[in-house]
Design a protein around this motif. Structure first.
Motif, PDB file in Angstrom:
ATOM      1  N   VAL A 128       0.837  -1.206   0.000  1.00  0.00           N
ATOM      2  CA  VAL A 128       0.000   0.000   0.000  1.00  0.00           C
ATOM      3  C   VAL A 128       0.871   1.254   0.000  1.00  0.00           C
ATOM      4  CG1 VAL A 128      -1.670   1.338   1.348  1.00  0.00           C
ATOM      5  CG2 VAL A 128      -1.962  -1.138   1.085  1.00  0.00           C
ATOM      6  N   ILE A 129       1.954   1.249   0.782  1.00  0.00           N
ATOM      7  CA  ILE A 129       2.855   2.409   0.824  1.00  0.00           C
ATOM      8  C   ILE A 129       3.474   2.653  -0.550  1.00  0.00           C
ATOM      9  CG2 ILE A 129       5.025   3.274   1.786  1.00  0.00           C
ATOM     10  CD1 ILE A 129       4.308   1.848   4.397  1.00  0.00           C
ATOM     11  N   VAL A 130       3.911   1.577  -1.192  1.00  0.00           N
ATOM     12  CA  VAL A 130       4.516   1.715  -2.525  1.00  0.00           C
ATOM     13  C   VAL A 130       3.468   2.174  -3.534  1.00  0.00           C
ATOM     14  CG1 VAL A 130       5.687   0.500  -4.388  1.00  0.00           C
ATOM     15  CG2 VAL A 130       6.312   0.029  -2.026  1.00  0.00           C
ATOM     16  N   ALA A 131       2.252   1.657  -3.424  1.00  0.00           N
ATOM     17  CA  ALA A 131       1.188   2.087  -4.333  1.00  0.00           C
ATOM     18  C   ALA A 131       0.901   3.578  -4.180  1.00  0.00           C
ATOM     19  CB  ALA A 131      -0.077   1.271  -4.081  1.00  0.00           C
ATOM     20  N   LEU A 132       0.912   4.070  -2.930  1.00  0.00           N
ATOM     21  CA  LEU A 132       0.719   5.506  -2.702  1.00  0.00           C
ATOM     22  C   LEU A 132       1.871   6.315  -3.293  1.00  0.00           C
ATOM     23  CD1 LEU A 132      -0.627   5.482   0.973  1.00  0.00           C
ATOM     24  CD2 LEU A 132      -1.929   5.913  -1.121  1.00  0.00           C
ATOM     25  N   LEU A 133       3.086   5.791  -3.158  1.00  0.00           N
ATOM     26  CA  LEU A 133       4.249   6.464  -3.740  1.00  0.00           C
ATOM     27  C   LEU A 133       4.115   6.538  -5.263  1.00  0.00           C
ATOM     28  CD1 LEU A 133       7.169   7.587  -3.664  1.00  0.00           C
ATOM     29  CD2 LEU A 133       7.971   5.206  -3.746  1.00  0.00           C
ATOM     30  N   VAL A 134       3.761   5.421  -5.879  1.00  0.00           N
ATOM     31  CA  VAL A 134       3.607   5.387  -7.338  1.00  0.00           C
ATOM     32  C   VAL A 134       2.484   6.320  -7.779  1.00  0.00           C
ATOM     33  CG1 VAL A 134       2.997   3.923  -9.302  1.00  0.00           C
ATOM     34  CG2 VAL A 134       4.553   3.068  -7.542  1.00  0.00           C
ATOM     35  N   GLY A 135       1.370   6.322  -7.025  1.00  0.00           N
ATOM     36  CA  GLY A 135       0.260   7.204  -7.363  1.00  0.00           C
ATOM     37  C   GLY A 135       0.642   8.670  -7.287  1.00  0.00           C
ATOM     38  N   THR A 136       1.416   9.036  -6.259  1.00  0.00           N
ATOM     39  CA  THR A 136       1.868  10.424  -6.130  1.00  0.00           C
ATOM     40  C   THR A 136       2.757  10.821  -7.294  1.00  0.00           C
ATOM     41  OG1 THR A 136       1.764  10.262  -3.713  1.00  0.00           O
ATOM     42  CG2 THR A 136       3.077  12.043  -4.626  1.00  0.00           C
ATOM     43  N   MET A 137       3.673   9.938  -7.652  1.00  0.00           N
ATOM     44  CA  MET A 137       4.543  10.217  -8.786  1.00  0.00           C
ATOM     45  C   MET A 137       3.746  10.304 -10.080  1.00  0.00           C
ATOM     46  SD  MET A 137       7.660  10.521  -7.753  1.00  0.00           S
ATOM     47  CE  MET A 137       8.577  10.237  -6.237  1.00  0.00           C
ATOM     48  N   SER A 138       2.833   9.369 -10.284  1.00  0.00           N
ATOM     49  CA  SER A 138       2.114   9.273 -11.543  1.00  0.00           C
ATOM     50  C   SER A 138       1.138  10.430 -11.743  1.00  0.00           C
ATOM     51  CB  SER A 138       1.357   7.938 -11.595  1.00  0.00           C
ATOM     52  OG  SER A 138       0.611   7.821 -12.774  1.00  0.00           O
ATOM     53  N   LEU A 139       0.428  10.818 -10.691  1.00  0.00           N
ATOM     54  CA  LEU A 139      -0.648  11.794 -10.833  1.00  0.00           C
ATOM     55  C   LEU A 139      -0.186  13.239 -10.705  1.00  0.00           C
ATOM     56  CD1 LEU A 139      -3.411   9.957  -8.779  1.00  0.00           C
ATOM     57  CD2 LEU A 139      -3.289  10.197 -11.254  1.00  0.00           C
ATOM     58  N   TRP A 140       0.862  13.480  -9.947  1.00  0.00           N
ATOM     59  CA  TRP A 140       1.255  14.861  -9.684  1.00  0.00           C
ATOM     60  C   TRP A 140       2.711  15.175 -10.040  1.00  0.00           C
ATOM     61  CZ3 TRP A 140      -1.784  12.339  -5.847  1.00  0.00           C
ATOM     62  CH2 TRP A 140      -3.107  12.781  -5.823  1.00  0.00           C
ATOM     63  N   ILE A 141       3.640  14.444  -9.465  1.00  0.00           N
ATOM     64  CA  ILE A 141       5.043  14.842  -9.578  1.00  0.00           C
ATOM     65  C   ILE A 141       5.592  14.608 -10.982  1.00  0.00           C
ATOM     66  CG2 ILE A 141       7.372  14.427  -8.689  1.00  0.00           C
ATOM     67  CD1 ILE A 141       6.177  13.762  -6.015  1.00  0.00           C
ATOM     68  N   MET A 142       5.293  13.468 -11.596  1.00  0.00           N
ATOM     69  CA  MET A 142       5.844  13.167 -12.914  1.00  0.00           C
ATOM     70  C   MET A 142       5.410  14.169 -13.984  1.00  0.00           C
ATOM     71  SD  MET A 142       5.375   9.843 -15.362  1.00  0.00           S
ATOM     72  CE  MET A 142       3.755  10.479 -15.853  1.00  0.00           C
ATOM     73  N   PRO A 143       4.100  14.481 -14.134  1.00  0.00           N
ATOM     74  CA  PRO A 143       3.741  15.469 -15.158  1.00  0.00           C
ATOM     75  C   PRO A 143       4.348  16.844 -14.892  1.00  0.00           C
ATOM     76  CG  PRO A 143       1.837  14.847 -13.816  1.00  0.00           C
ATOM     77  CD  PRO A 143       2.918  13.885 -13.501  1.00  0.00           C
ATOM     78  N   SER A 144       4.458  17.224 -13.617  1.00  0.00           N
ATOM     79  CA  SER A 144       5.086  18.510 -13.299  1.00  0.00           C
ATOM     80  C   SER A 144       6.556  18.504 -13.686  1.00  0.00           C
ATOM     81  CB  SER A 144       4.937  18.813 -11.809  1.00  0.00           C
ATOM     82  OG  SER A 144       3.579  18.934 -11.446  1.00  0.00           O
ATOM     83  N   SER A 145       7.232  17.381 -13.454  1.00  0.00           N
ATOM     84  CA  SER A 145       8.660  17.303 -13.792  1.00  0.00           C
ATOM     85  C   SER A 145       8.876  17.370 -15.296  1.00  0.00           C
ATOM     86  CB  SER A 145       9.270  16.017 -13.222  1.00  0.00           C
ATOM     87  OG  SER A 145       8.772  14.865 -13.892  1.00  0.00           O
ATOM     88  N   PHE A 146       7.990  16.745 -16.074  1.00  0.00           N
ATOM     89  CA  PHE A 146       8.120  16.810 -17.533  1.00  0.00           C
ATOM     90  C   PHE A 146       7.896  18.235 -18.036  1.00  0.00           C
ATOM     91  CE2 PHE A 146       7.142  12.064 -17.961  1.00  0.00           C
ATOM     92  CZ  PHE A 146       8.460  11.771 -18.274  1.00  0.00           C
ATOM     93  N   ALA A 147       6.932  18.942 -17.445  1.00  0.00           N
ATOM     94  CA  ALA A 147       6.686  20.327 -17.854  1.00  0.00           C
ATOM     95  C   ALA A 147       7.878  21.214 -17.501  1.00  0.00           C
ATOM     96  CB  ALA A 147       5.415  20.846 -17.186  1.00  0.00           C
ATOM     97  N   LEU A 148       8.445  21.017 -16.304  1.00  0.00           N
ATOM     98  CA  LEU A 148       9.625  21.792 -15.905  1.00  0.00           C
ATOM     99  C   LEU A 148      10.816  21.476 -16.810  1.00  0.00           C
ATOM    100  CD1 LEU A 148       9.394  21.522 -12.018  1.00  0.00           C
ATOM    101  CD2 LEU A 148       9.025  23.569 -13.404  1.00  0.00           C
ATOM    102  N   LEU A 149      10.968  20.202 -17.169  1.00  0.00           N
ATOM    103  CA  LEU A 149      12.072  19.813 -18.048  1.00  0.00           C
ATOM    104  C   LEU A 149      11.930  20.470 -19.411  1.00  0.00           C
ATOM    105  CD1 LEU A 149      14.574  18.078 -18.561  1.00  0.00           C
ATOM    106  CD2 LEU A 149      13.055  16.197 -19.196  1.00  0.00           C
ATOM    107  N   ARG A 150      10.729  20.546 -19.911  1.00  0.00           N
ATOM    108  CA  ARG A 150      10.487  21.193 -21.201  1.00  0.00           C
ATOM    109  C   ARG A 150      10.922  22.657 -21.160  1.00  0.00           C
ATOM    110  NH1 ARG A 150       6.170  20.558 -25.269  1.00  0.00           N
ATOM    111  NH2 ARG A 150       5.761  22.566 -26.237  1.00  0.00           N
ATOM    112  N   ASN A 151      10.528  23.373 -20.093  1.00  0.00           N
ATOM    113  CA  ASN A 151      10.901  24.783 -19.958  1.00  0.00           C
ATOM    114  C   ASN A 151      12.405  24.945 -19.780  1.00  0.00           C
ATOM    115  OD1 ASN A 151       8.220  25.563 -20.151  1.00  0.00           O
ATOM    116  ND2 ASN A 151       7.905  25.525 -17.935  1.00  0.00           N
ATOM    117  N   LEU A 152      13.013  24.041 -19.019  1.00  0.00           N
ATOM    118  CA  LEU A 152      14.449  24.133 -18.785  1.00  0.00           C
ATOM    119  C   LEU A 152      15.232  23.918 -20.072  1.00  0.00           C
ATOM    120  CD1 LEU A 152      16.778  24.470 -16.807  1.00  0.00           C
ATOM    121  CD2 LEU A 152      16.634  22.017 -16.306  1.00  0.00           C
TER     122      LEU A 152
END
Length: 369
Positions: A98-122
Motif C-alpha cells: 500500500v505504501i509503494v502504491a501511494l508512492l507510485v500514485g503520487t509520482m504518476s498523478l502529480w510529480i511526474m507530469p510537473s517534472s516533464f513540464a519543468l524539463l520542457r521549460n528548462l
C-alpha cells in the motif's frame, strides 16, 4: 527486511538507469556550456518517471528476496508448522504494498507530469543560453543540422552585432536572416531572439526567384534550435492530471489527440494498481514453504514471467485505449485480475503442487517437489 530490500532495490535500479540517461545528456556540459547545477537539474527531473516505473519492480524483487530468505533459513517452515495463516503472513507485506502504491500514485498523478513540464521549460532556456555561452563571435556555428548561426561581435548588455543565420533544415526551402544586431529575451514560457534592422530571404525549390522581406524588428522562437517537439503544445504526459480530467476542447491539439489524453489519464490512475499486483505475484510465488531449491527456482521464474506478461499486456492495452473506448476497462482489468488470481493461489483456492502441507497429528512435515 522487505522495506530495506525495497529501498535498496529502488535506489540501485533508479541510480543505474539515471546514470545511463545522464550520460546521454552530458553534452549539456561539453557542447552547450552549461553548469553542473543545470546538468543535474535537467537530468534529475527524469527521476520521478523512473521511480514510478521502477518502484513496483523493486517491490516485487524485495518481497521475493525476503520470502526466499525466510524459506532458506527454514523460518517459513517453522511458521507453517506453527499454523501461521497466509493472511497473517501477508499483513506486513500488504502494508508495504500500500505504501509503494501511494508512492507510485503520487509520482504518476502529480510529480511526474510537473517534472516533464519543468524539463520542457528548462530545455528551452538551455537553447537560449546556447547562443550566449557556446556561439563564439566571428565563427560560423551549426546549432542544428542545416542551421548555421554567426555574429560579428558582442555589444554592451549582451547584444549581438552583425548577425547571419541560414536555415536549410527544410529541404524545400532555405531561409537566410541578416541583421545589424540582436538580443535574446525570455518570458515565463518561451525564449526569443529579437533581430533589429535586417532582412529575411526565402528561397524555395518551386520558385527560382527569392522572396526578400526587410524588417525593423523580427522575433525568432529559439525553440526551433532544439527538437521539433519544442515550442509545440504540451504533450499529454506533460499536462497536469487536472488538465487531462478537464481537457480544453477549444484547443485544436486537444481535439486532435483526445484519445491519447484519455489513455494517459487512465494509465496514470492504473499505475498504483501494478504495485499491488506485482507485490501479490511475488507473495503468491514464495509465501508457502518449500523444501527444495528446485521448487523455489521454478516459482521465482514463474513469477518473473507473470510480471513481464502482465506489464506487457498493460502497455499494449494502453496503446489500444488511445483509439478505442472499450480498452479503458481492460486497463484496470489486468492488474485487478492479477491481484485476484495471485491472492487465490496464495490462500489455497488454486492449489499448487509444491506446497508444504500442515503437519498431521502424528506425522512430521510432508513435502512435495
Amino acid at each position: 527486511m522487505a522495506s530495506l530490500s525495497f529501498l535498496a532495490a529502488l535506489s540501485g535500479l533508479t541510480g543505474v538507469i539515471w546514470v545511463t540517461q545522464a550520460l546521454k545528456d552530458f553534452d549539456l556540459l561539453t557542447s552547450k556550456g552549461q553548469s553542473m547545477l543545470i546538468f543535474f537539474s535537467a537530468t534529475g527531473l527524469i527521476i520521478p518517471s523512473l521511480v514510478m516505473i521502477i518502484a513496483p519492480i523493486a517491490l516485487f524483487a524485495a518481497i521475493l528476496f525476503t520470502l526466499n530468505k525466510l524459506n532458506s533459513d527454514s523460518e517459513l517452515i517453522v511458521m507453517s508448522a506453527a499454523g501461521l495463516s497466509p493472511g497473517r503472513l501477508l499483513r506486513p507485506f500488504a502494508i508495504l504494498m500500500v505504501i509503494v502504491a501511494l508512492l507510485v500514485g503520487t509520482m504518476s498523478l502529480w510529480i511526474m507530469p510537473s517534472s516533464f513540464a519543468l524539463l520542457r521549460n528548462l530545455l528551452s532556456q538551455i537553447r537560449s543560453d546556447f547562443l550566449s555561452r557556446v556561439v563564439r563571435e566571428g565563427q560560423f556555428t551549426t546549432l542544428d543540422q542545416g542551421f548555421v548561426f554567426h555574429y560579428r561581435e558582442r555589444g554592451p548588455g549582451g547584444a549581438l552585432r552583425g548577425i547571419f543565420m541560414q536555415d536549410r533544415r527544410d529541404p524545400t526551402r532555405t531561409n537566410t536572416y541578416i541583421a545589424e544586431s540582436g538580443l535574446t529575451i525570455s518570458n515565463d514560457k518561451d525564449n526569443y531572439l529579437i533581430l533589429e534592422k535586417g532582412s529575411m530571404q526565402r528561397q524555395t525549390t518551386t520558385n527560382r526567384d527569392p522572396i526578400i522581406v526587410v524588417f525593423e524588428r523580427y522575433a525568432i522562437d529559439l525553440s526551433q534550435f532544439g527538437e521539433s517537439s519544442e515550442g509545440a503544445p504540451l504533450k499529454p504526459r506533460e499536462r497536469s492530471t487536472r488538465a487531462l480530467l478537464e481537457p480544453n476542447l477549444a484547443e485544436p491539439y486537444t481535439r486532435a489527440n483526445l484519445g491519447q489524453m484519455r489513455s494517459e489519464l487512465h494509465d496514470r490512475l492504473v499505475n498504483p494498481l501494478y504495485a499491488l499486483a506485482f507485490g501479490m505475484i511475488a507473495f503468491a510465488a514464495l509465501a508457502q514453504a518449500r523444501t527444495t531449491r528446485q521448487g523455489r527456482g521454478i516459482a521465482i521464474l514463474g513469477a518473473v514471467l507473470m510480471l513481464i506478461a502482465v506489464r506487457g499486456l498493460g502497455f499494449g492495452v494502453a496503446a489500444l485505449a488511445a483509439r478505442h473506448d472499450w480498452a479503458v476497462a481492460a486497463l484496470y482489468l489486468f492488474p485487478l485480475a492479477t491481484m485476484g488470481a495471485a491472492g487465490a493461489y496464495a490462500f489455497g483456492l488454486l492449489s499448487p503442487s509444491t506446497r508444504i502441507k500442515r503437519p498431521a497429528p502424528r506425522g512430521g512435515l510432508t513435502a512435495a517437489g
